[in-house]
Structure formats: C-alpha cells, structure tokens
Design a protein around this motif. Sequence first.
Motif, mmCIF file in Angstrom:
data_model
loop_
_atom_site.group_PDB
_atom_site.id
_atom_site.type_symbol
_atom_site.label_atom_id
_atom_site.label_comp_id
_atom_site.label_asym_id
_atom_site.label_seq_id
_atom_site.Cartn_x
_atom_site.Cartn_y
_atom_site.Cartn_z
ATOM 1 N N ARG A 129 -3.009 -0.086 19.620
ATOM 2 C CA ARG A 129 -2.483 -0.386 21.001
ATOM 3 C C ARG A 129 -1.763 0.919 21.409
ATOM 4 O O ARG A 129 -0.806 1.296 21.075
ATOM 5 N N ASN A 130 -2.458 1.581 22.433
ATOM 6 C CA ASN A 130 -2.047 3.045 22.482
ATOM 7 C C ASN A 130 -0.984 2.903 23.611
ATOM 8 O O ASN A 130 -0.396 1.744 24.241
ATOM 9 N N GLN A 131 -0.318 3.939 23.881
ATOM 10 C CA GLN A 131 0.849 4.208 24.781
ATOM 11 C C GLN A 131 0.749 3.347 26.295
ATOM 12 O O GLN A 131 1.497 2.746 26.987
ATOM 13 N N GLY B 68 4.585 -19.962 -6.110
ATOM 14 C CA GLY B 68 4.758 -19.018 -6.876
ATOM 15 C C GLY B 68 3.803 -18.010 -7.053
ATOM 16 O O GLY B 68 4.120 -16.645 -7.396
ATOM 17 N N ALA B 69 2.780 -18.115 -5.846
ATOM 18 C CA ALA B 69 1.899 -16.822 -5.663
ATOM 19 C C ALA B 69 2.576 -15.879 -4.768
ATOM 20 O O ALA B 69 3.398 -16.064 -4.166
ATOM 21 N N LEU B 70 1.949 -14.821 -4.558
ATOM 22 C CA LEU B 70 2.691 -13.667 -3.957
ATOM 23 C C LEU B 70 1.746 -13.270 -2.763
ATOM 24 O O LEU B 70 0.511 -13.668 -2.886
ATOM 25 N N GLY B 71 2.220 -12.623 -1.847
ATOM 26 C CA GLY B 71 1.402 -12.253 -0.695
ATOM 27 C C GLY B 71 1.935 -10.829 -0.253
ATOM 28 O O GLY B 71 3.215 -10.491 -0.479
ATOM 29 N N VAL B 72 1.037 -10.020 0.426
ATOM 30 C CA VAL B 72 1.316 -8.802 1.045
ATOM 31 C C VAL B 72 0.880 -8.925 2.742
ATOM 32 O O VAL B 72 -0.223 -9.125 2.644
ATOM 33 N N LEU B 73 1.614 -8.478 3.595
ATOM 34 C CA LEU B 73 1.262 -8.283 4.928
ATOM 35 C C LEU B 73 1.460 -6.879 5.493
ATOM 36 O O LEU B 73 2.684 -6.476 5.370
ATOM 37 N N GLU B 74 0.742 -6.242 5.925
ATOM 38 C CA GLU B 74 0.726 -4.962 6.430
ATOM 39 C C GLU B 74 0.198 -5.048 8.109
ATOM 40 O O GLU B 74 -0.913 -5.776 8.173
ATOM 41 N N ALA B 75 1.194 -4.662 8.827
ATOM 42 C CA ALA B 75 0.829 -4.521 10.292
ATOM 43 C C ALA B 75 1.110 -3.519 11.059
ATOM 44 O O ALA B 75 2.195 -2.796 10.823
ATOM 45 N N ALA B 76 0.243 -2.969 11.820
ATOM 46 C CA ALA B 76 0.347 -1.696 12.754
ATOM 47 C C ALA B 76 -0.480 -1.753 14.088
ATOM 48 O O ALA B 76 -1.783 -2.115 14.082
ATOM 49 N N VAL B 77 -0.016 -1.387 14.806
ATOM 50 C CA VAL B 77 -0.680 -0.934 15.958
ATOM 51 C C VAL B 77 -0.722 0.552 16.348
ATOM 52 O O VAL B 77 -1.129 0.932 17.713
ATOM 53 N N THR B 78 -0.649 1.352 15.507
ATOM 54 C CA THR B 78 -0.795 2.697 15.377
ATOM 55 C C THR B 78 -1.859 3.437 14.885
ATOM 56 O O THR B 78 -2.111 4.652 14.845
ATOM 57 N N ILE B 79 -2.905 2.802 14.525
ATOM 58 C CA ILE B 79 -4.192 3.321 14.068
ATOM 59 C C ILE B 79 -4.925 3.994 14.958
ATOM 60 O O ILE B 79 -5.494 3.484 16.071
ATOM 61 N N TYR B 80 -5.465 5.391 14.594
ATOM 62 C CA TYR B 80 -6.044 6.353 15.582
ATOM 63 C C TYR B 80 -7.690 6.065 15.195
ATOM 64 O O TYR B 80 -7.946 6.079 13.983
ATOM 65 N N PRO B 81 -8.637 5.937 16.152
ATOM 66 C CA PRO B 81 -8.428 6.186 17.533
ATOM 67 C C PRO B 81 -8.333 4.585 17.955
ATOM 68 O O PRO B 81 -8.250 4.490 19.334
ATOM 69 N N LYS B 82 -8.804 3.584 17.305
ATOM 70 C CA LYS B 82 -9.071 2.423 17.806
ATOM 71 C C LYS B 82 -8.971 1.307 16.763
ATOM 72 O O LYS B 82 -8.667 1.529 15.508
ATOM 73 N N ASN B 83 -9.206 0.091 17.001
ATOM 74 C CA ASN B 83 -8.954 -0.856 15.984
ATOM 75 C C ASN B 83 -9.777 -0.623 14.792
ATOM 76 O O ASN B 83 -11.054 -0.538 14.964
ATOM 77 N N LEU B 84 -9.242 -0.922 13.701
ATOM 78 C CA LEU B 84 -9.925 -0.332 12.314
ATOM 79 C C LEU B 84 -10.375 -1.583 11.595
ATOM 80 O O LEU B 84 -11.464 -1.763 11.342
#
Length: 342
Positions: free
Chosen positions: A152-154, A220-236
Amino acid sequence: MIRYGIVGCGHIAKKHVAAIEAVEGAELVAVCDTNEERLREFAKDGIEGYTDLADMLKTNVDVVCICTPSGLHPKLTIQAAEAKKHVIVEKPMALTLEDADRMIEACERNGVKMAVVHPNRFRPAVAELRRQLDRGAFGKIGHANATVRWNRNQAYYDQAPWRGTKEMDGGVLMNQAIHNMDLLLWMMGDVEEVASYHATRIRNIEAEDTSVSVIKFKSGALGVLEAAVTIYPKNLEESLSIFGEKGTAIIGGPTANWIKHWKFEDISDEEAETTIKRIDEDPFGVPGHQCIIQDMTDAIREDRTPVVSGEEGRKALSLVIACQQSAETGKPVRMDDLQRKK
C-alpha cells in the motif's frame, strides 16, 4: 424481498452493490453519504439517496450496510440498531473492544442481527482447508502461519486523510491483516497469549506499517503472523499454512486463493492433485461479499445468527488489540483479559 441500504459510498460500497444485485430476494433501495457527489454515483435507477442516515432509517430498509471509514462504524451501527435495522458492518467492526461491545449490545437489545464482513472464509481453498480440519485430517496440529506481504504505497494513504491514522484506520493489522487473523482463529480456535512487535518503517503514517506476532493457542499449538504493507513494488503474497502430525497444507498466491501444498496421510497424491486442479479452475468462487449478503438474507428469513456474527468479528478484533497492546508494552498479552463482560 429483504431491502438493503448502504451508508458510505466509497470504493467498498461498490462490492456491496454488486453483491446485493446478485442475491435473489435481496434489493438495494437506499444509499447514504454526506458527500453529494459520491452519493449521485449510487443514487440512481430507483435507489433513493440520503445525506443524513437518520432520514434513511425512517424508510422501509431492513438491513444497513456500514461502508464508512472504520472509526465511524460504532456510531452508525448503534444508530441503525436503535432504528430496529439489521446491520452488516465492514471490517474492522470497530477500533476498540469497548466500541465493539457497545455495537453487539445495541443489536442484542433491539433484537436485530449483525454480521461482520470477513469474506475470506468463503474462498474455495479456505473452505476446503476448513473441511480437512473438521474431519481431523491433520491429526495433532503443531503450528500455523499467516502472512500478508502486500504493498500500500504512500499515494494510497495520501488519497484520504483518515488512512493510516490510529483513530480511523488502525494500521496494517486492523485494516489489512484482520482478515487473516479471522481465518487463523476460525481454523485454530481460541488464543491463550500473544507477543508482538510493530514498526512504522517506510510509510509516512501514524499507525504501524509492519507487524510480527507469535501466538499461543489454547490447544497448545503455536502460530506466527507476519503483516506488512511495505513490499516493493506490489503485492507479493498472502498465505495461510497449517502443519500437523498427519498433514501439511499451504494456501497462497498474491491473495490466499490457491492451494500451494496439500499432503495428508490418508489422501493419495492423485486425490490431492484433483483437489488442487478443482480449486485452480475457480479459485475465487462466489464473491465473498455476495456470500455475506446471502447469509444475512437467509439469516433473517430463518431467524438465525449470521455465520460471521458480531461475536465472531469481535474475536478477530480482540486479537488485533492484543497484538497492539503487546507491541506497546513489550510484554505478552493474555486473551482472557480481553473477554467481553456480559
């Protein structure tokens, strides 16, 4: 006919219009926006336009779709509920748990139904993943992973003054990744504890543009959440992965609509390939907003709770709030501390 009205004639309202038009027995009869220019785009072909929600609520509308900036959802939802109208509210349902609880209570007090727009549950690949979980195909689950690597660009944030603010937008978790958090909860069940880091690394905004969280589920299960709107140059990439003793599944792509990995102890390679091909032939299926409108229409006729109810929407919001609190305090947050007090 179930008569629908829309509040907020911005981009997302177009999806609601298309969804209502596609559902048999649903009819769009009114729209509301304080901006008369935007209103004119929607108020046509017999659809009445209003600049004041109070005026629209005096009509025979059965359901109000709240499509405004997120910070306005609570006030408008409560106003609609007090007028005895059912409510469909876009995500996030609110930006605080206090507001979410006020919304739920207003709907309960006035005997109206409430649905929150988390349409990703209806994606064909996601629905297939849930079916495998329901039948126990994974066995004991070790961990799960949700990833949102988007752009999500500027210019996106600069197009409206509310975008990127804490008061009206809420940041990458609240505005983008909340759908993925809803799916994690739907698949994995309740969360016991979460620990998070947030940062505003690249975008010139008030809220965070990058977030990483570690989740401990009550199972008891684990989870990882990664979130960013900074990926260049478009949604990856948007992905959802579940890893168990008897199965591994990964749904991914630029949006999580395709099966990338599908291995189960009791499913042959041929059967797995058939499933993958079936999803590939129609990865998007019936549009999620259409499913939400269909479900509300059916819920009213059948007098039942919508599939993605206010309580379900609150669960995803609670996880966002927990992540935010953890990032701000530098300490893990226990989810039991955020339960709704009835």
